[in-house]
Design a protein around this motif. Sequence first.
Motif, PDB file in Angstrom:
ATOM      1  N   TYR A  50      28.194  39.822  25.193  1.00 45.16           N
ATOM      2  CA  TYR A  50      28.713  38.967  26.251  1.00 45.16           C
ATOM      3  C   TYR A  50      30.060  38.367  25.841  1.00 45.16           C
ATOM      4  N   CYS A  54      33.037  40.023  28.114  1.00 46.66           N
ATOM      5  CA  CYS A  54      33.208  39.234  29.328  1.00 46.66           C
ATOM      6  C   CYS A  54      34.210  38.097  29.199  1.00 46.66           C
ATOM      7  N   CYS A  57      39.193  38.413  30.733  1.00 45.76           N
ATOM      8  CA  CYS A  57      39.927  38.033  31.956  1.00 45.76           C
ATOM      9  C   CYS A  57      39.792  36.544  32.283  1.00 45.76           C
ATOM     10  N   HIS A  58      38.679  35.954  31.922  1.00 45.25           N
ATOM     11  CA  HIS A  58      38.454  34.537  32.236  1.00 45.25           C
ATOM     12  C   HIS A  58      37.613  33.942  31.120  1.00 45.25           C
ATOM     13  N   HIS A  61      31.539  32.144  31.322  1.00 48.09           N
ATOM     14  CA  HIS A  61      30.708  31.224  32.104  1.00 48.09           C
ATOM     15  C   HIS A  61      29.418  31.007  31.330  1.00 48.09           C
ATOM     16  N   PHE A  66      24.806  29.624  36.532  1.00 48.56           N
ATOM     17  CA  PHE A  66      24.258  30.387  37.655  1.00 48.56           C
ATOM     18  C   PHE A  66      22.764  30.583  37.458  1.00 48.56           C
ATOM     19  N   ILE A  74      26.240  39.083  40.224  1.00 48.83           N
ATOM     20  CA  ILE A  74      27.497  38.860  39.495  1.00 48.83           C
ATOM     21  C   ILE A  74      27.721  40.002  38.508  1.00 48.83           C
ATOM     22  N   LYS A  77      28.906  43.096  40.114  1.00 49.08           N
ATOM     23  CA  LYS A  77      30.311  42.982  40.483  1.00 49.08           C
ATOM     24  C   LYS A  77      31.224  43.125  39.254  1.00 49.08           C
ATOM     25  N   MET A  78      30.778  42.622  38.111  1.00 41.56           N
ATOM     26  CA  MET A  78      31.614  42.606  36.901  1.00 41.56           C
ATOM     27  C   MET A  78      31.476  43.889  36.075  1.00 41.56           C
ATOM     28  N   LYS A  81      34.514  46.065  36.025  1.00 44.47           N
ATOM     29  CA  LYS A  81      35.637  45.358  35.386  1.00 44.47           C
ATOM     30  C   LYS A  81      35.478  45.376  33.871  1.00 44.47           C
TER      31      LYS A  81
HETATM   32  C1  HEC Z   1      38.851  42.954  34.126  1.00 43.13           C
HETATM   33  C2  HEC Z   1      38.656  41.504  34.224  1.00 43.13           C
HETATM   34  C3  HEC Z   1      37.243  40.930  34.147  1.00 43.13           C
HETATM   35  C4  HEC Z   1      36.278  41.173  33.209  1.00 43.13           C
HETATM   36  C5  HEC Z   1      36.333  42.085  31.988  1.00 43.13           C
HETATM   37  C6  HEC Z   1      35.139  40.347  33.584  1.00 43.13           C
HETATM   38  N1  HEC Z   1      35.424  39.607  34.692  1.00 43.13           N
HETATM   39 FE1  HEC Z   1      34.237  38.193  35.565  1.00 43.13          FE
HETATM   40  N2  HEC Z   1      35.656  37.832  36.965  1.00 43.13           N
HETATM   41  C7  HEC Z   1      36.863  38.507  37.071  1.00 43.13           C
HETATM   42  C8  HEC Z   1      37.578  38.036  38.264  1.00 43.13           C
HETATM   43  C9  HEC Z   1      38.941  38.532  38.733  1.00 43.13           C
HETATM   44  C10 HEC Z   1      36.764  37.034  38.854  1.00 43.13           C
HETATM   45  C11 HEC Z   1      37.086  36.232  40.109  1.00 43.13           C
HETATM   46  C12 HEC Z   1      36.234  36.492  41.304  1.00 43.13           C
HETATM   47  C13 HEC Z   1      35.963  37.909  41.721  1.00 43.13           C
HETATM   48  O1  HEC Z   1      36.743  38.858  41.500  1.00 43.13           O
HETATM   49  O2  HEC Z   1      34.905  38.113  42.311  1.00 43.13           O
HETATM   50  C14 HEC Z   1      35.574  36.935  38.002  1.00 43.13           C
HETATM   51  C15 HEC Z   1      34.530  36.039  38.221  1.00 43.13           C
HETATM   52  C16 HEC Z   1      33.404  35.925  37.439  1.00 43.13           C
HETATM   53  C17 HEC Z   1      32.351  34.934  37.635  1.00 43.13           C
HETATM   54  C18 HEC Z   1      32.350  33.823  38.684  1.00 43.13           C
HETATM   55  C19 HEC Z   1      31.361  34.065  39.775  1.00 43.13           C
HETATM   56  C20 HEC Z   1      31.838  34.976  40.841  1.00 43.13           C
HETATM   57  O3  HEC Z   1      31.001  35.716  41.400  1.00 43.13           O
HETATM   58  O4  HEC Z   1      33.032  34.949  41.196  1.00 43.13           O
HETATM   59  C21 HEC Z   1      31.394  35.193  36.697  1.00 43.13           C
HETATM   60  C22 HEC Z   1      30.102  34.433  36.474  1.00 43.13           C
HETATM   61  C23 HEC Z   1      31.844  36.341  35.918  1.00 43.13           C
HETATM   62  N3  HEC Z   1      33.074  36.741  36.379  1.00 43.13           N
HETATM   63  C24 HEC Z   1      31.099  36.918  34.913  1.00 43.13           C
HETATM   64  C25 HEC Z   1      31.543  38.014  34.166  1.00 43.13           C
HETATM   65  C26 HEC Z   1      30.714  38.736  33.221  1.00 43.13           C
HETATM   66  C27 HEC Z   1      29.252  38.440  32.933  1.00 43.13           C
HETATM   67  C28 HEC Z   1      31.502  39.703  32.661  1.00 43.13           C
HETATM   68  C29 HEC Z   1      31.095  40.746  31.623  1.00 43.13           C
HETATM   69  C30 HEC Z   1      30.087  41.702  32.019  1.00 43.13           C
HETATM   70  C31 HEC Z   1      32.830  39.583  33.261  1.00 43.13           C
HETATM   71  N4  HEC Z   1      32.797  38.560  34.171  1.00 43.13           N
HETATM   72  C32 HEC Z   1      33.920  40.355  32.902  1.00 43.13           C
HETATM   73  C33 HEC Z   1      37.353  39.432  36.187  1.00 43.13           C
HETATM   74  C34 HEC Z   1      36.701  39.945  35.078  1.00 43.13           C
END
Ligand code: HEC
Length: 99
Positions: A50, A54, A57-58, A61, A66, A74, A77-78, A81
Amino acid sequence: MKKLVVTGALFFICGCASRLYLPAAPNVQKARQADPGITLEQLQAARKLYAIKCSSCHNLHLPREFTSAQWPGILDKMQPKAKITDEQKKLLLAYLTSE
Ligand code: HEC
């Protein structure tokens, strides 16, 4: 003095990841409700995964930001990415929903 500065810098770098809970026996028990075969070692590996996958980019969390109902969506969606496999996603879900 120099030592203090170095310690401060280290704390700054690791500050985020160190707020992530360290898995212990009660967390394994909780994780086993969804994934009966999971081990403490796997949860520990999931914590590392994690922090590595993860945080690029940010800020990370925290698991309790959550609910167990929110994390699966989530992670779906991630997943593209973070370029993680289905197996890694399952591990992350176990860690994130077992604090
Ligand atoms: C390539 C860039 C990138 C990576 C790597 C990434 N994130 Fe994100 N994440 C984002 C972006 C951009 C957002 C903003 C909202 C969106 O795109 O939905 C976000 C938003 C979130 C949020 C906020 C809730 C939401 O639904 O918007 C959470 C929690 C989160 N990421 C968890 C993770 C986790 C867990 C991982 C690893 C598996 C991860 N992120 C890896 C780009 C990334």
